[in-house]
Design an enzyme around this catalytic site. Structure first.
Site, PDB file in Angstrom:
ATOM      1  NE  ARG A   1      -3.695  -0.020   2.096  1.00 33.97           N
ATOM      2  CZ  ARG A   1      -4.366  -0.549   3.250  1.00 33.97           C
ATOM      3  NH1 ARG A   1      -3.776  -0.819   4.331  1.00 33.97           N
ATOM      4  NH2 ARG A   1      -5.207  -1.715   2.543  1.00 33.97           N
ATOM      5  CE1 TYR A   2       0.799   4.146   4.301  1.00 32.63           C
ATOM      6  CE2 TYR A   2       1.007   1.960   5.030  1.00 32.63           C
ATOM      7  CZ  TYR A   2       0.101   3.142   5.047  1.00 32.63           C
ATOM      8  OH  TYR A   2      -0.495   3.528   5.924  1.00 32.63           O
TER       9      TYR A   2
ATOM     10  NE  ARG B   1       5.306   1.964   6.333  1.00 32.94           N
ATOM     11  CZ  ARG B   1       5.177   3.294   5.409  1.00 32.94           C
ATOM     12  NH1 ARG B   1       5.781   3.625   4.384  1.00 32.94           N
ATOM     13  NH2 ARG B   1       4.248   3.862   6.173  1.00 32.94           N
TER      14      ARG B   1
ATOM     15  CB  CYS C   1      -4.212 -15.227  16.615  1.00 34.70           C
ATOM     16  SG  CYS C   1      -4.141 -14.573  15.063  1.00 34.70           S
TER      17      CYS C   1
ATOM     18  CB  CYS D   1      -8.680 -10.140  19.132  1.00 34.05           C
ATOM     19  SG  CYS D   1      -7.148 -10.541  19.637  1.00 34.05           S
TER      20      CYS D   1
ATOM     21  CB  CYS E   1      -9.423  -9.683  14.828  1.00 32.07           C
ATOM     22  SG  CYS E   1      -8.208  -9.906  13.531  1.00 32.07           S
TER      23      CYS E   1
ATOM     24  NE  ARG F   1      -4.419  -8.306   8.311  1.00 28.82           N
ATOM     25  CZ  ARG F   1      -3.355  -7.901   8.799  1.00 28.82           C
ATOM     26  NH1 ARG F   1      -2.842  -8.824   9.858  1.00 28.82           N
ATOM     27  NH2 ARG F   1      -2.779  -6.832   8.707  1.00 28.82           N
TER      28      ARG F   1
ATOM     29  CG  ASP G   1      -9.704  -0.849  11.038  1.00 29.45           C
ATOM     30  OD1 ASP G   1      -9.186   0.438  10.823  1.00 29.45           O
ATOM     31  OD2 ASP G   1      -8.300  -1.612  11.069  1.00 29.45           O
TER      32      ASP G   1
ATOM     33  CG  ASP H   1      -5.411   1.534   8.454  1.00 29.16           C
ATOM     34  OD1 ASP H   1      -5.166   1.754   7.381  1.00 29.16           O
ATOM     35  OD2 ASP H   1      -4.975   0.429   8.874  1.00 29.16           O
TER      36      ASP H   1
ATOM     37  CE  LYS I   1      -1.080   0.811  10.359  1.00 20.26           C
ATOM     38  NZ  LYS I   1      -0.845   0.355   9.102  1.00 20.26           N
TER      39      LYS I   1
HETATM   40  C1  PLP Z   1       0.134  -0.495   8.668  1.00 19.87           C
HETATM   41  C2  PLP Z   1       0.778  -1.003   7.597  1.00 19.87           C
HETATM   42  C3  PLP Z   1       2.089  -0.848   7.288  1.00 19.87           C
HETATM   43  C4  PLP Z   1       3.032  -0.505   8.216  1.00 19.87           C
HETATM   44  O1  PLP Z   1       2.736   1.069   8.616  1.00 19.87           O
HETATM   45  P1  PLP Z   1       3.637   1.958   9.409  1.00 19.87           P
HETATM   46  O2  PLP Z   1       2.982   3.353   9.689  1.00 19.87           O
HETATM   47  O3  PLP Z   1       4.953   2.101   8.690  1.00 19.87           O
HETATM   48  O4  PLP Z   1       3.841   1.306  10.771  1.00 19.87           O
HETATM   49  C5  PLP Z   1       2.466  -1.253   6.095  1.00 19.87           C
HETATM   50  N1  PLP Z   1       1.688  -1.742   5.189  1.00 19.87           N
HETATM   51  C6  PLP Z   1       0.201  -1.941   5.475  1.00 19.87           C
HETATM   52  C7  PLP Z   1      -0.717  -2.393   4.433  1.00 19.87           C
HETATM   53  C8  PLP Z   1      -0.015  -1.567   6.818  1.00 19.87           C
HETATM   54  O5  PLP Z   1      -1.685  -1.716   6.994  1.00 19.87           O
HETATM   55  S1  SF4 Z   2      -5.923  -8.805  16.466  1.00 17.91           S
HETATM   56 FE1  SF4 Z   2      -6.464 -10.442  14.933  1.00 17.91          FE
HETATM   57  S2  SF4 Z   2      -4.542 -10.943  13.873  1.00 17.91           S
HETATM   58 FE2  SF4 Z   2      -4.002 -10.028  15.923  1.00 17.91          FE
HETATM   59  S3  SF4 Z   2      -4.042 -11.539  17.259  1.00 17.91           S
HETATM   60 FE3  SF4 Z   2      -6.008 -10.941  17.493  1.00 17.91          FE
HETATM   61  S4  SF4 Z   2      -6.988 -12.475  16.270  1.00 17.91           S
HETATM   62 FE4  SF4 Z   2      -4.951 -12.335  15.691  1.00 17.91          FE
END
Ligand code: PLP
Ligand code: SF4
Length: 357
Positions: free
Chosen positions: A99-100, A103, A112, A116, A119, A121, A279, A316, A323
């Site tokens: 996305r960025y 990175r 996990c 959670c 979560c 995801r 989120d 986000d 973010k």
């Molecule tokens: C959060 C995230 C990152 C890392 O973001 P930082 O602000 O550098 O910690 C990188 N890629 C994705 C897709 C993310 O959601």
């Molecule tokens: S927030 Fe989601 S990915 Fe992170 S530890 Fe909890 S269940 Fe796992």
């Protein structure tokens, strides 16, 4: 049994994981009402509460209970998106989000130590097929082919639920890529299953510096003697530790709880990094607070506690905009060459602006 103990050569963390509660009828305070709906919740979003994390619950509906015990409100949330951050849309290969510019996020585990309930995801954690050996291999190939990627963030699921040997393979492959400057691991294990942080694991991770880790604590009660030991092993291995906390209604959406959490994190050598506004992921709406609640908490931290206690409060963006950090408005206006600024106590000040060049 030794301290980190091997019992018949099964490490303690694996035994604990194996004794996790995954079915409704094995939950001690098994919620009798709405059984069928709860069964549906669990079939949609898996439950796993290991005995260590379960032991932190003091009573029903306390902040630990709410994070791990399923709730029927996870079902009545049809409008929210399953993938609010559009991670799939920014995914050139399965399990990798780019996305960025510099990175990427690489998913290396679908499991996990505790699932959670909040979560973001939850649509895919704990589901087989979320991550495969092939998806990891393709992700690593993508990173090799993209020289602009300087920072690889491993996530999941939880990367530290992988076996040491598998983790070593993945870290070695990434470490060998010359344009990858740093590796980061996002993990909740130091909080939810601290026994996983064995001296062997810390020693292994130490071979892949510069390696950063973001842990995830949401409530001061989670900072136990076990979690403290886990974090000190990681910090002693030279791993800078940050914390990503999620602002959760009924868990930590309170200034005093948050102040206590941030201060306690510093005592276990963890620097608060992000405080995320929840989120709008499907199945989590009962945890959501307003952004102003988060801003008020941030206002109550800044100036009142050490600057080290102060995380970036971020949303986000829906749809994958990334973010965005939010701050209360300290700069309230301008008057000629002066800035009008409000300090942490709410007092107004006039401060001279400078000049460019
Ligand atoms: C959060 C995230 C990152 C890392 O973001 P930082 O602000 O550098 O910690 C990188 N890629 C994705 C897709 C993310 O959601
Ligand atoms: S927030 Fe989601 S990915 Fe992170 S530890 Fe909890 S269940 Fe796992």
């Amino acid at each position: 049994m030794s301290e980190d103990g091997k019992e018949n050569s099964v490490p303690v963390w694996k035994r604990l994981l194996g004794e996790s509660i995954v079915k409704l009828n094995t939950l001690p305070s098994s919620p009798r009402a709405h059984r069928e709906k709860l069964m549906e919740v669990i079939s949609r979003y898996p439950m796993r509460i290991n005995p260590y994390y379960l032991g932190l619950i003091k009573e029903e509906n306390d902040p630990i209970y709410r994070q791990c015990v399923p709730d029927i409100r996870e079902l009545d949330d049809k409008r929210a998106a399953p993938d609010p951050l559009n991670e799939e849309g920014h995914s050139p290969v399965r399990g990798l989000t780019h996305r960025y510019p510099d990175r990427v996020l690489l998913l290396v585990s679908s499991e996990c130590a505790m699932y959670c309930r909040f979560c973001n995801r939850k649509r895919k954690v704990g589901q087989p097929g979320m991550v495969t050996d092939k998806s990891i291999e393709e992700g690593i190939d993508y990173i090799k082919a993209h020289r602009e990627v300087h920072d690889v963030l491993l996530s999941g699921g939880d990367p530290l639920l992988l076996e040491d040997a598998r983790l070593r393979e993945i870290l070695s492959a990434l470490h060998a890529i010359t344009h990858v400057d740093i590796i980061r691991i996002g993990t909740r294990v130091p909080c939810t299953l601290p026994q996983r942080i064995t001296p062997e694991l810390a020693g292994l991770l130490q071979e892949f510096h510069p390696l950063y880790m973001n842990v995830h604590f949401n409530h001061p009660v989670e900072i136990t003697a076990e979690a403290t030991l886990a974090c000190s092993r990681l910090a002693d291995a030279g791993i800078p530790l940050g914390c990503q906390t999620v602002l959760l209604k009924g868990v930590n959406d309170d200034l005093h709880v948050m102040q206590k959490l941030m201060r306690k994190l510093l005592t276990i050598r963890v620097k608060p990094y992000y405080l995320f506004h929840g989120d709008p992921a499907r199945g989590t709406s009962h945890f959501r607070t307003s952004v102003s609640r988060g801003l008020n908490i941030i206002r109550g931290l800044q100036g009142h506690t050490s600057g080290l206690c102060f995380p970036h409060f971020a949303i986000d963006l829906l749809g994958g905009g990334g973010k965005v950090p939010l701050l209360p408005d300290y700069l309230t206006g301008r008057d000629g060459g002066s800035l009008l600024v409000t300090n942490y106590q709410g007092n107004a000040y006039r401060h001279p602006d400078g000049m460019d060049d």
